[in-house]
Design an enzyme around this catalytic site. Structure first.
Site, PDB file in Angstrom:
ATOM      1  N   THR A   1     -14.723   1.454  -2.599  1.00  0.00           N
ATOM      2  CA  THR A   1     -13.833   2.597  -3.216  1.00  0.00           C
ATOM      3  C   THR A   1     -14.206   2.306  -4.831  1.00  0.00           C
ATOM      4  OG1 THR A   1     -11.929   2.447  -1.804  1.00  0.00           O
ATOM      5  CG2 THR A   1     -11.562   3.058  -3.915  1.00  0.00           C
TER       6      THR A   1
ATOM      7  N   HIS B   1       0.799  -1.429   0.003  1.00  0.00           N
ATOM      8  CA  HIS B   1       0.042   0.081  -0.064  1.00  0.00           C
ATOM      9  C   HIS B   1       0.912   1.289  -0.082  1.00  0.00           C
ATOM     10  CE1 HIS B   1      -3.487   2.340   0.538  1.00  0.00           C
ATOM     11  NE2 HIS B   1      -3.026   2.754   1.652  1.00  0.00           N
TER      12      HIS B   1
ATOM     13  N   GLY C   1     -15.345  -3.169  -1.674  1.00  0.00           N
ATOM     14  CA  GLY C   1     -15.530  -2.738  -3.136  1.00  0.00           C
ATOM     15  C   GLY C   1     -16.208  -1.213  -3.195  1.00  0.00           C
TER      16      GLY C   1
ATOM     17  N   LYS D   1     -10.534  10.924  -3.123  1.00  0.00           N
ATOM     18  CA  LYS D   1     -11.101   9.955  -1.885  1.00  0.00           C
ATOM     19  C   LYS D   1     -11.079  10.336  -0.408  1.00  0.00           C
ATOM     20  CE  LYS D   1      -9.983   5.613  -0.854  1.00  0.00           C
ATOM     21  NZ  LYS D   1      -9.737   4.201  -0.795  1.00  0.00           N
TER      22      LYS D   1
ATOM     23  N   ARG E   1     -11.989   8.590   3.226  1.00  0.00           N
ATOM     24  CA  ARG E   1     -12.693   7.700   3.966  1.00  0.00           C
ATOM     25  C   ARG E   1     -12.822   8.167   5.608  1.00  0.00           C
ATOM     26  NH1 ARG E   1     -12.827   2.110   3.344  1.00  0.00           N
ATOM     27  NH2 ARG E   1     -11.489   2.080   1.554  1.00  0.00           N
TER      28      ARG E   1
ATOM     29  N   ASP F   1      -8.055   7.314  -5.916  1.00  0.00           N
ATOM     30  CA  ASP F   1      -7.413   8.327  -4.892  1.00  0.00           C
ATOM     31  C   ASP F   1      -6.026   8.632  -5.361  1.00  0.00           C
ATOM     32  OD1 ASP F   1      -5.607   6.389  -3.783  1.00  0.00           O
ATOM     33  OD2 ASP F   1      -7.389   5.728  -2.794  1.00  0.00           O
TER      34      ASP F   1
HETATM   35  C1  R5P Z   1      -6.928   2.087   0.212  1.00  0.00           C
HETATM   36  O1  R5P Z   1      -6.568   3.214   0.121  1.00  0.00           O
HETATM   37  C2  R5P Z   1      -6.466   1.266  -0.738  1.00  0.00           C
HETATM   38  O2  R5P Z   1      -5.821   1.469  -1.902  1.00  0.00           O
HETATM   39  C3  R5P Z   1      -7.763   0.568  -1.533  1.00  0.00           C
HETATM   40  O3  R5P Z   1      -8.470   1.300  -2.401  1.00  0.00           O
HETATM   41  C4  R5P Z   1      -8.833   0.109  -0.513  1.00  0.00           C
HETATM   42  O4  R5P Z   1      -8.249  -0.748   0.581  1.00  0.00           O
HETATM   43  C5  R5P Z   1     -10.048  -0.588  -1.220  1.00  0.00           C
HETATM   44  O5  R5P Z   1     -11.125  -0.921   0.165  1.00  0.00           O
HETATM   45  P1  R5P Z   1     -12.298  -1.301  -0.449  1.00  0.00           P
HETATM   46  O6  R5P Z   1     -12.686  -1.958  -1.777  1.00  0.00           O
HETATM   47  O7  R5P Z   1     -13.192  -1.634   0.884  1.00  0.00           O
HETATM   48  O8  R5P Z   1     -12.973   0.197  -0.691  1.00  0.00           O
END
Ligand code: R5P
Length: 290
Positions: free
Chosen positions: A224, A127, A222, A189, A191, A166
């Site tokens: 994001t 990440h 999913g 993005k 969160r 993002d």
């Molecule tokens: C977070 O910044 C990661 O890069 C992914 O965007 C994230 O882990 C995706 O998680 P989710 O599918 O739950 O949105």
């Protein structure tokens, strides 16, 4: 060199061993009645460089513990050095303190693996790469994005727009753009750190009538990708696809994404899933040969 495919990466580990012309070392794995893992090496590793291939997908804690046990067994049996190949490195998203009182989980995991005898680590699209410099042993991340982009290119998606959901994933979209030859860009993005809810904002992107592929490191719930797809539809993108390195796809994530208007999801076998259309084996075998 000896290659030990761990229980979470049996297929991938065997593919890597085959590409390197090495017979994979077998492992006896048991789950004891109380839930503890038990491992025993079924082969010799004396004076060998050993690579353990074990992704840390759910159940993450068990997978990490099994990796530590295999490393301990290899060291005890005379391995000269141990490289852990952990395509999906669980806990990597908790790489700093976001809210007062939290652990920096990934560093606790790294110290545990170091104590178990691991000398170096290779992961895929971690990440945030910067955190690897804080590991107690050399650690490196390699990128599977060119492989994913190449898959789309071979399927006829040349010049597709590579979108990062993002700013943190913009480098992934840029890598994909190199292969696809179209444009790239990212959304903004947000969160909610307490609820996990994701909201995304557009970022002056020209995607009207274009095929858009959203590139991300992980698809977990999913949320994001769904948020990104919503914006792409509003901006009148022609078709939307999703590509990710680590398809965790928790619960009904796949269904949610497809229902949001995404035409298809492509992932790697970092985590074996219904969307794992691209294998990491060539990338990992090259890296190990190096
Ligand atoms: C977070 O910044 C990661 O890069 C992914 O965007 C994230 O882990 C995706 O998680 P989710 O599918 O739950 O949105």
């Amino acid at each position: 060199m000896k290659i030990i495919p761990g229980p979470s990466s049996r297929i991938l580990g065997k593919k890597v061993a085959k590409l390197m012309n090495i017979t994979a070392t077998k492992l006896v794995l048991k789950v004891l009645p109380d839930g503890e893992s038990y491992v025993r090496l079924d082969g010799t590793v004396q004076n060998e460089e050993v690579a353990i291939i074990q992704t840390a997908s759910p159940p993450q804690d068990t997978r990490l513990m099994q990796l530590a046990l295999i490393a301990d067994a290899a060291k005890r049996n005379g391995a000269e050095s141990i490289t852990a190949v952990v395509p999906y490195l669980a806990y990597a998203r908790q790489d700093k303190v976001f809210l007062k009182g939290e652990a920096v989980s990934i560093l606790a995991v790294a110290r545990m693996l170091g104590a178990a005898g691991i000398d170096r680590l290779i992961t895929v699209n971690i990440h945030e790469e910067k955190v690897l410099a804080k590991f107690p042993f050399p650690a490196k991340t390699v990128s599977a994005v060119p492989l994913l982009a190449d898959y789309f290119k071979r399927e006829g998606f040349e010049k597709a727009f590579a979108l990062a959901p993002d700013g943190g994933a913009l480098s992934l979209a840029e890598e994909a753009k190199q292969v696809l030859g179209g444009d790239c860009g990212c959304l903004k993005k947000h969160r909610n750190l307490h609820t996990g809810e994701v909201t995304a904002k557009e970022n002056n992107l020209d995607v009207e009538d274009k095929t858009v592929i959203v590139f991300d490191d992980i698809i977990s719930t999913g949320g994001t990708i769904v948020a990104a797809a919503k914006i792409m539809k509003k901006l009148e993108a022609q078709k939307i696809y999703a590509a990710c390195v680590h398809p965790l796809l928790i619960g009904d994530a796949e269904e949610r994404i497809l229902k949001s208007g995404v035409e298809g999801i492509v992932g790697t076998d970092s985590i074996q899933s219904s969307v794992s259309k691209v294998s990491l084996a060539p990338l990992l075998s090259k890296e190990l040969a190096r």
